[in-house]
Design an enzyme around this catalytic site. Structure first.
Site, PDB file in Angstrom:
ATOM      1  N   GLU A  80      15.459  10.389  17.218  1.00 45.38           N
ATOM      2  CA  GLU A  80      16.294  10.098  18.384  1.00 45.38           C
ATOM      3  C   GLU A  80      16.232   8.609  18.719  1.00 45.38           C
ATOM      4  OE1 GLU A  80      18.330  12.128  19.345  1.00 45.38           O
ATOM      5  OE2 GLU A  80      17.530  14.046  18.639  1.00 45.38           O
ATOM      6  N   CYS A 145      13.524  18.135  25.623  1.00 45.71           N
ATOM      7  CA  CYS A 145      13.109  17.122  24.638  1.00 45.71           C
ATOM      8  C   CYS A 145      13.469  15.722  25.113  1.00 45.71           C
ATOM      9  CB  CYS A 145      13.737  17.410  23.278  1.00 45.71           C
ATOM     10  SG  CYS A 145      13.069  18.905  22.510  1.00 45.71           S
ATOM     11  N   HIS A 170      13.522  15.239  16.202  1.00 48.15           N
ATOM     12  CA  HIS A 170      14.054  16.605  16.297  1.00 48.15           C
ATOM     13  C   HIS A 170      14.035  17.269  14.921  1.00 48.15           C
ATOM     14  CE1 HIS A 170      16.196  16.921  20.378  1.00 48.15           C
ATOM     15  NE2 HIS A 170      15.478  18.011  20.235  1.00 48.15           N
TER      16      HIS A 170
HETATM   17  N1  PCA Z   1      13.639  21.784  21.719  1.00 50.07           N
HETATM   18  C1  PCA Z   1      14.281  21.678  23.006  1.00 50.07           C
HETATM   19  C2  PCA Z   1      13.173  21.764  24.011  1.00 50.07           C
HETATM   20  C3  PCA Z   1      12.003  22.303  23.274  1.00 50.07           C
HETATM   21  C4  PCA Z   1      12.349  22.186  21.858  1.00 50.07           C
HETATM   22  O1  PCA Z   1      11.582  22.398  20.911  1.00 50.07           O
HETATM   23  C5  PCA Z   1      15.189  20.448  23.120  1.00 50.07           C
HETATM   24  O2  PCA Z   1      15.767  20.035  22.104  1.00 50.07           O
HETATM   25  O3  PCA Z   1      15.340  19.901  24.212  1.00 50.07           O
END
Ligand code: PCA
Length: 215
Positions: A80, A145, A170
Site C-alpha cells: 500500500e 487495514c 495486503h
Molecule cells: N483485512 C481487512 C481488515 C483485516 C484484514 O485482514 C482490510 O483490508 O481492511
C-alpha cells in the site's frame, strides 16, 4: 538487536481464516538483516486494534513496522502506498460496527493521509527476483487495514520517528479463505499459504537488510 514489528489480523467478515495471521505467526522471531521479527495479532475492530497497536509500538520501540492483512479478491501481494484519515466500511467490523465518513484519527493535528515509508521499489524488486508477482496499490481501502496503517504512521510521526520504515502489505486469499466462498458467489483468487508467507518473509528481509545500511 532492533525489532521489526510484524502484525497480522484475526479472521473477519465471512472469512474463516486470515493468511496474514498465519504468515505473522510463522515468521515470529525470524532474524532479518540486523532485525528480529516480533509478530502480533490485531483485532478487526478499530478501537481495540488502535489500542493494541500503540501498546506494541510503545513496548517494542520497533526499528521497522510491517503491517499485513487480507485483501480478498486481489490476485497478488500488494504494497500500500497511502493510508487515508477516513473510515468508511462496506462491511461491519468484528464488533458489528459500520463506520461511515468517519476520521481514523479525529485530532486537529491529524493530516488527511500518510504515505508508506517502506522501501516499496526494493521490495517489489526482491519479490520479482524471488519469482513472486506483486504490485503497488494506491488504496488500502477504508476499513481496518487502512486504519492501522494510518495510526501506526501517525504514532511514529508524532514522536519524531517518521524515518522508521512503516507500511502495509495486503495479501491474497489462502485456500481456507477461498474454499469458504459459497457456490453462488464469485470465486476468489488464492495463493498457497506457504507462498503468501514467503512473500511476507522476502518483504521483511528487504526491510531488515535496509536497516543494516542505515545503522
Ligand atoms: N483485512 C481487512 C481488515 C483485516 C484484514 O485482514 C482490510 O483490508 O481492511
Amino acid at each position: 538487536m532492533s525489532k521489526l514489528l510484524l502484525t497480522g489480523f484475526e479472521p473477519f467478515h465471512t472469512h474463516p481464516d486470515n493468511p496474514s495471521a498465519r504468515a505473522a505467526a510463522a515468521l515470529d522471531r525470524l532474524e532479518v538483516g540486523h532485525m528480529r521479527v516480533v509478530s502480533a495479532l490485531l483485532p478487526v475492530e478499530p478501537h481495540s486494534a488502535g489500542v493494541a497497536l500503540e501498546a506494541l509500538l510503545e513496548q517494542h520501540q520497533p526499528g521497522a513496522v510491517l503491517l499485513t492483512g487480507l485483501a480478498a479478491g486481489r490476485p497478488q501481494v500488494t504494497l500500500e502506498r497511502v493510508a487515508l484519515n477516513v473510515m468508511d466500511f462496506n462491511i461491519p467490523d468484528n464488533a458489528g460496527n459500520t463506520y461511515r465518513d468517519a476520521p481514523a484519527h479525529a485530532h486537529a493535528d491529524a493530516p488527511p493521509a500518510y504515505l508508506s515509508t517502506l522501501p516499496l521499489r526494493p521490495i517489489l524488486g526482491a519479490w520479482q527476483a524471488a519469482g513472486i508477482p506483486g504490485h503497488i496499490s494506491n488504496t488500502a481501502g477504508l476499513y481496518v487495514c487502512n486504519f492501522v496503517m494510518y495510526r501506526a504512521r501517525h504514532w511514529l510521526t508524532q514522536r519524531g520517528l517518521s524515518d522508521v520504515p512503516c507500511g502495509f502489505l495486503h495479501l491474497p486469499a489462502n485456500p481456507a479463505v477461498a474454499l469458504a466462498v459459497p457456490e453462488d458467489r464469485p470465486p476468489l483468487p488464492y495463493l498457497p499459504q506457504e507462498e503468501i508467507t514467503r512473500a511476507v518473509r522476502v518483504a521483511a528481509e528487504v526491510v531488515g537488510e535496509g536497516s543494516r545500511t542505515q545503522k
